[in-house]
Structures are given as C-alpha cells and as structure tokens.
Scaffold this motif. Structure first.
Motif, PDB file in Angstrom:
ATOM      1  N   VAL A 281       0.837  -1.203   0.000  1.00  0.00           N
ATOM      2  CA  VAL A 281       0.000   0.000   0.000  1.00  0.00           C
ATOM      3  C   VAL A 281       0.870   1.250   0.000  1.00  0.00           C
ATOM      4  N   ILE A 282       1.888   1.261   0.825  1.00  0.00           N
ATOM      5  CA  ILE A 282       2.771   2.433   0.899  1.00  0.00           C
ATOM      6  C   ILE A 282       3.590   2.564  -0.379  1.00  0.00           C
ATOM      7  N   ASN A 283       4.003   1.439  -0.954  1.00  0.00           N
ATOM      8  CA  ASN A 283       4.716   1.505  -2.234  1.00  0.00           C
ATOM      9  C   ASN A 283       3.840   2.116  -3.324  1.00  0.00           C
ATOM     10  N   ALA A 284       2.554   1.729  -3.321  1.00  0.00           N
ATOM     11  CA  ALA A 284       1.634   2.300  -4.304  1.00  0.00           C
ATOM     12  C   ALA A 284       1.473   3.797  -4.087  1.00  0.00           C
ATOM     13  N   LEU A 285       1.434   4.226  -2.826  1.00  0.00           N
ATOM     14  CA  LEU A 285       1.309   5.655  -2.532  1.00  0.00           C
ATOM     15  C   LEU A 285       2.552   6.414  -2.998  1.00  0.00           C
ATOM     16  N   LEU A 286       3.720   5.856  -2.732  1.00  0.00           N
ATOM     17  CA  LEU A 286       4.962   6.524  -3.144  1.00  0.00           C
ATOM     18  C   LEU A 286       5.123   6.528  -4.656  1.00  0.00           C
ATOM     19  N   ASP A 287       4.722   5.423  -5.304  1.00  0.00           N
ATOM     20  CA  ASP A 287       4.794   5.377  -6.768  1.00  0.00           C
ATOM     21  C   ASP A 287       3.828   6.369  -7.408  1.00  0.00           C
ATOM     22  N   LEU A 314      -1.692  -0.965  14.873  1.00  0.00           N
ATOM     23  CA  LEU A 314      -1.360  -0.570  13.506  1.00  0.00           C
ATOM     24  C   LEU A 314      -0.571   0.737  13.486  1.00  0.00           C
ATOM     25  N   THR A 315      -0.920   1.667  14.365  1.00  0.00           N
ATOM     26  CA  THR A 315      -0.183   2.931  14.433  1.00  0.00           C
ATOM     27  C   THR A 315       1.281   2.687  14.775  1.00  0.00           C
ATOM     28  N   ALA A 316       1.522   1.857  15.770  1.00  0.00           N
ATOM     29  CA  ALA A 316       2.907   1.568  16.159  1.00  0.00           C
ATOM     30  C   ALA A 316       3.661   0.894  15.019  1.00  0.00           C
ATOM     31  N   HIS A 317       2.996  -0.035  14.322  1.00  0.00           N
ATOM     32  CA  HIS A 317       3.655  -0.740  13.222  1.00  0.00           C
ATOM     33  C   HIS A 317       4.017   0.224  12.088  1.00  0.00           C
ATOM     34  N   ILE A 318       3.105   1.113  11.750  1.00  0.00           N
ATOM     35  CA  ILE A 318       3.344   2.050  10.646  1.00  0.00           C
ATOM     36  C   ILE A 318       4.472   3.017  10.996  1.00  0.00           C
ATOM     37  N   GLU A 320       6.882   2.756  13.305  1.00  0.00           N
ATOM     38  CA  GLU A 320       8.178   2.121  13.536  1.00  0.00           C
ATOM     39  C   GLU A 320       8.815   1.615  12.241  1.00  0.00           C
ATOM     40  N   ASN A 321       8.016   1.270  11.242  1.00  0.00           N
ATOM     41  CA  ASN A 321       8.566   0.643  10.046  1.00  0.00           C
ATOM     42  C   ASN A 321       8.564   1.528   8.800  1.00  0.00           C
ATOM     43  N   PHE A 322       7.651   2.511   8.739  1.00  0.00           N
ATOM     44  CA  PHE A 322       7.493   3.241   7.481  1.00  0.00           C
ATOM     45  C   PHE A 322       7.539   4.753   7.626  1.00  0.00           C
ATOM     46  N   TYR A 323       7.751   5.273   8.849  1.00  0.00           N
ATOM     47  CA  TYR A 323       7.630   6.716   8.992  1.00  0.00           C
ATOM     48  C   TYR A 323       8.724   7.457   8.223  1.00  0.00           C
ATOM     49  N   LYS A 324       9.900   6.896   8.130  1.00  0.00           N
ATOM     50  CA  LYS A 324      10.973   7.578   7.390  1.00  0.00           C
ATOM     51  C   LYS A 324      10.599   7.783   5.929  1.00  0.00           C
ATOM     52  N   THR A 334      -1.761  13.642   8.183  1.00  0.00           N
ATOM     53  CA  THR A 334      -2.114  12.295   8.639  1.00  0.00           C
ATOM     54  C   THR A 334      -0.931  11.585   9.266  1.00  0.00           C
ATOM     55  N   PHE A 335       0.197  11.606   8.589  1.00  0.00           N
ATOM     56  CA  PHE A 335       1.339  10.817   9.058  1.00  0.00           C
ATOM     57  C   PHE A 335       2.011  11.468  10.257  1.00  0.00           C
ATOM     58  N   LYS A 336       2.031  12.799  10.302  1.00  0.00           N
ATOM     59  CA  LYS A 336       2.513  13.456  11.505  1.00  0.00           C
ATOM     60  C   LYS A 336       1.566  13.180  12.676  1.00  0.00           C
ATOM     61  N   GLY A 337       0.283  13.118  12.363  1.00  0.00           N
ATOM     62  CA  GLY A 337      -0.683  12.776  13.413  1.00  0.00           C
ATOM     63  C   GLY A 337      -0.475  11.363  13.937  1.00  0.00           C
ATOM     64  N   LEU A 338      -0.148  10.439  13.033  1.00  0.00           N
ATOM     65  CA  LEU A 338       0.151   9.078  13.478  1.00  0.00           C
ATOM     66  C   LEU A 338       1.382   9.059  14.378  1.00  0.00           C
ATOM     67  N   LYS A 339       2.396   9.837  14.023  1.00  0.00           N
ATOM     68  CA  LYS A 339       3.601   9.900  14.856  1.00  0.00           C
ATOM     69  C   LYS A 339       3.263  10.482  16.224  1.00  0.00           C
ATOM     70  N   THR A 340       2.430  11.503  16.243  1.00  0.00           N
ATOM     71  CA  THR A 340       2.028  12.104  17.520  1.00  0.00           C
ATOM     72  C   THR A 340       1.264  11.105  18.377  1.00  0.00           C
ATOM     73  N   LYS A 341       0.337  10.381  17.764  1.00  0.00           N
ATOM     74  CA  LYS A 341      -0.414   9.358  18.496  1.00  0.00           C
ATOM     75  C   LYS A 341       0.533   8.309  19.073  1.00  0.00           C
ATOM     76  N   TYR A 342       1.497   7.923  18.261  1.00  0.00           N
ATOM     77  CA  TYR A 342       2.455   6.901  18.695  1.00  0.00           C
ATOM     78  C   TYR A 342       3.264   7.396  19.896  1.00  0.00           C
ATOM     79  N   GLU A 343       3.756   8.634  19.831  1.00  0.00           N
ATOM     80  CA  GLU A 343       4.550   9.172  20.930  1.00  0.00           C
ATOM     81  C   GLU A 343       3.699   9.363  22.185  1.00  0.00           C
TER      82      GLU A 343
END
Length: 505
Positions: A281-287, A314-318, A320-324, A334-343
C-alpha cells in the motif's frame, strides 16, 4: 397452463434432453423466461403458487443443465430465469443446493455452475458476470436468512458455501497472483506488468467483481471469511493487485483491506502487522507521487481512519517501520498525526509503568506506617487497659488482709521508737512499688503488702488516711533520691479516683 402439470412436465423433459435440437431448446428456454416474466404481473399469492409449481416440477435441476451449455442465448435466458427464482425465494434455492451437495460432486453443483459462468463470461464488459455476481451476493447475504423458519440456515449454508464453493470463486484471484508468476512482487521498483498475469482489462474486471464479493463477505460473514483469509493468506495475494496498471483494480484491492481494518479486529491487525502487509500500500502511494487522484485519496483515507480511530497496534507498526518513507508527505497531517499518536501512547505507557512503581513504593511505606501506628496503639492500649483489667482487689482481699495485720503487728513497736526513720524506708518502698506497678501493670498484691508503714492506727486502711501517708512519703523521698518524674507520678496517683478504691480495699 400452470395447472396443466402434464404439459409442463413434457416441456421440462424436452428442455433437459440431450437429443433436443438446439433451436428447440432455445425456444423452450425463452418460453420459460417469458412465463416467469409474466408471473410478475400476478398477485403475490398467485405468484408464489406459480414458482412453487415450477420448483416442484424440477426447474432448478433443469437450469443446472441448461446454464452449462455452450449456447450463449440459452445461458442468458437461463440466467434470467434463475434471477426470478432467487428474487422469489433465496431460501428455496439454498435448500436445493445443500440437498444436491449430498448426492453430487462440487463441480456440478448449481451454485458452482453459476460461479463458473460468471468467471467464463466472454463479454468484454462482463454484463452477464455482473448479473450473476449480484445473484450470488443475494444467496450468501445473511440478512435474508433471518426471516426463515429454519433457525440454522445461516450457519449451515455458510459452512456449505465455504467448504464447497469458495475455492471456485477465488480460483482466478489466486491463479493470477501466484508467486511463480509474480516473482518480482516483493522487489521495490519492479515492473508492474510482471506482477499480475495477465493484466488485461477483462481479467482486471473479473478480479474486481470477485474482490467486490469478497469484500461483502468480510463485512457480513465474520469468522467464516476470517478463517479463510488466514488459512489462504488471502490479503497478501489481494494486495498484489495494488501493482496493477488498472487503477480501478488497485482501488478494489485497497477497499478489501479497508474493510478488514474497518472491523478493528485484533486478529486481523496482528495478521497485517506480522505479514508486513502495509508495504504494498505504501509503495503504491509513493509510486503515485504527488498526483492528486482517487488512489492517493483512498490510501490517505485508510491511514487517516487508523489515526482517528486510534488503532494502537497498527499505528505503532506504521510509525516504527514506514515513517521515514512517509515523513516527506506534508500536504496532509495524517502521518505526523500518526507519529504524535504513537509518541503519546509511548509516553502514556512510560507514565503508567512509573506510576505503578511509585504506587508500590507508596504502598509499602503506608504499610510500614500502619505497622508503626499499630505498635504504638498496642503499647498505649497495654498502658491504659492493663490497670483497669488486671487488678481484682476483691478476689485478693483475704490474703492481703492477713499479710496486712502481720506486718502491722511487727512494725508497731518500731514505729513508736523511731518514726521518721521507719517512715522514710517504708514510704520509699511504697512509692517505688506503687509507681512501678502503675507503669508495668503488676498485680495489686505487691502494692498492698507495702502499704502498712503509711498507716498509724490499728484498724484497716481507709481512704482518708492516704493523703497523710503519701505526703509524708513525698517529704521523706525528696531527701533520699531526687526523681522529678516520680513526683509527677505520685501526684497522678493521689488525684486518680481509680487508685484510691484499689488501695483502700
């Protein structure tokens, strides 16, 4: 015509006879099609009686034979008849199929014939396949199973469908996404055309129909489809379609995953995280890059749902593995919000651990304090209660009285000769013994035995004689030993209303 069962029986016999001419069979099928269409104008009671008559004469076994024929017009007319029957009574069709499964192989079951016709539709637009897919969805819909008299129809039919029919439905999907044909599936930047074989428009449409039906199953069948997905690793195979050149097929695959995540089922979540199934899914988004299209919006919505619903695993998995890879996407939060939720969750867990440790320490401290106070209360209780509970002067009075008289006779002569000298030791002994007994809670015998030096008359000890003797004792005690605390205790002894009855007795 409906009441003429002999006529209808002959028509069914000719329809299913292999010797019947193709043109003749085509006319018979069209006749039944018009017959069923005309029944829609009847009153509900008459229409029900009409379809019950057709079912009794064997319309479903006849359709099973006709729908497998090569003639396209015959199959199309048979599909229309089948749709009338399903619309009339899905339970009647389900009951026939389950009874048939006890006597026939899976390949020739009516419902499998319908699935095969859907898969093998030669129409480029798959018009017939779309119609058959709608009929299958009606048959497997639990909502129209609830109103039947058979309470177990839902569980029985779903068990039958997943055991005998699901493998037929998913065969094209598993075949077109098999690993031997898609060796480059897991290689980042691989050619999309190599991942789906073949990746033509008609195949993409068929797979989209199958995915739509599977998505319906995820939403309505709960544990049946869950077991099937886990056993077949179906989601991984579906997400291969994210690499399709046909955007509508990639969206169907994404919608299938979105329905699974929308259930917020931890079994599904663990399956997704352990299988690293966000990667395609993330590869499709980046492509897709910075193009603002439907695929971009659908992927963003998927992650936004995870953020809003705060699906922690799911938030922790995303993160820890794909935030970079995702932190460069700044046109949405969205993705900054996921990082905030995780922290925030991480901080909450740390605070919880610390609070638990401090809570244990505080609890241990509270226990120590309670023990300390309990010990003090016990000591105070002994000092206060002992003099009240232990002394029983009434029980000891006879022995004390004899000792008192013996001591009095022995000391009378000495008192007359040297009173101050005798009073001081006697007073000292009285004061010391009495204060010690009051402090230690000793028996009253020792106290009474040492009273005689303070009494001067021959009668028994009276309460009125106590102040004089105590005063003399105090006067003689100061000259011998200087005990300020003893003076305070003596004053307390003089003023205590409980001591005087005990000494007098």
């Amino acid at each position: 015509m409906e009441e003429d069962e002999k006529f209808l029986s002959e028509v069914f016999a000719q329809l299913t006879d292999e010797a019947t001419d193709d043109d003749k069979r085509r006319e018979l099928v069209n006749f039944f099609k018009e017959f069923c269409a005309f029944s829609q104008t009847l009153q509900p009671q008459n229409r029900d009686a009409f379809f019950k008559t057709l079912a009794k004469l064997g319309i479903l076994p006849a359709l099973e034979i006709v729908m497998g024929m090569d003639d396209l017009q015959v199959r199309s007319a048979a599909t229309d008849i089948f749709s009338y029957l399903v619309e009339f009574s899905p339970s009647m069709v389900r009951e026939f199929v389950m009874q048939e499964a006890q006597q026939s192989d899976d390949d020739i079951l009516l419902i499998n014939v319908v699935i095969e016709q859907m898969i093998c539709d030669t129409d480029p637009e798959l018009g017939g396949a779309v119609q058959l897919m709608g009929l299958l969805r009606t048959l497997i819909d639990p909502e129209n199973m609830l109103a039947t008299t058979n309470k177990t129809e839902k569980s029985e039919f779903l068990n039958f469908f997943y055991n005998h029919c699901m493998h037929v439905l998913t065969a094209p999907l598993l075949t077109n996404t098999s690993e031997d044909k898609c060796e480059k599936d897991n290689i980042v930047g691989s050619n999309k055309n190599n991942t789906i074989c073949p990746d033509n428009y008609q195949t993409a449409q068929l797979l989209a129909l199958i995915l739509e039906l599977l998505t319906f199953c995820v939403e309505h069948h709960t544990y049946h489809i869950k077991n099937y997905i886990m056993n077949k690793d179906l989601l991984r195979r579906v997400l291969v379609l994210m690499n399709s050149k046909h955007t509508f097929l990639a969206l169907c695959a994404l919608r299938f995953m979105r329905r699974i995540i929308g259930l917020k089922d931890e079994f599904y979540n663990r399956y997704i995280t352990k299988g690293n199934l966000f990667e395609p899914v993330i590869n499709a988004l980046l492509d897709n890059g910075t193009r603002y299209n439907l695929l971009n919006s659908a992927v963003i919505e998927l992650f936004e749902f995870i953020r809003v619903e705060d699906i922690k695993s799911l938030t922790a998995h995303i993160v820890e593995n794909f935030y970079k890879a995702l932190e460069s996407i700044e046109y949405v939060q969205t993705f900054k919000g996921l990082k905030t939720k995780y922290e925030q969750e991480k901080d909450r867990q740390n605070q919880k651990l610390n609070s638990n440790r401090f809570r244990r320490d505080a609890k241990a401290l509270e226990e120590d304090e309670e023990m300390w106070f309990n010990e003090d209360e016990e000591e105070e209780g002994k000092a206060v209660v002992a003099p009240v509970e232990k002394p029983k002067p009434e029980d000891d009075f006879p022995d004390n009285y004899e000792k008192f008289m013996e001591t009095k006779k022995a000391k009378e002569s000495e008192d007359k000769e040297n009173l101050p000298k005798r009073t001081s030791p006697g007073g000292f002994k009285f004061t010391f013994s009495h204060s010690a007994s009051a402090a230690n809670g000793t028996n009253s015998k020792s106290v009474v035995a040492q009273i005689p030096p303070a009494t001067s008359n021959g009668s028994s000890s009276k309460t009125t004689n106590l102040p004089t003797s105590v005063t003399a004792t105090k006067g003689s005690l100061v000259g011998l030993v200087d005990y300020p605390d003893d003076e305070e205790e003596d004053e307390e002894e003089e003023s205590s209303p409980r001591k005087r009855p005990r000494l007098g007795s």
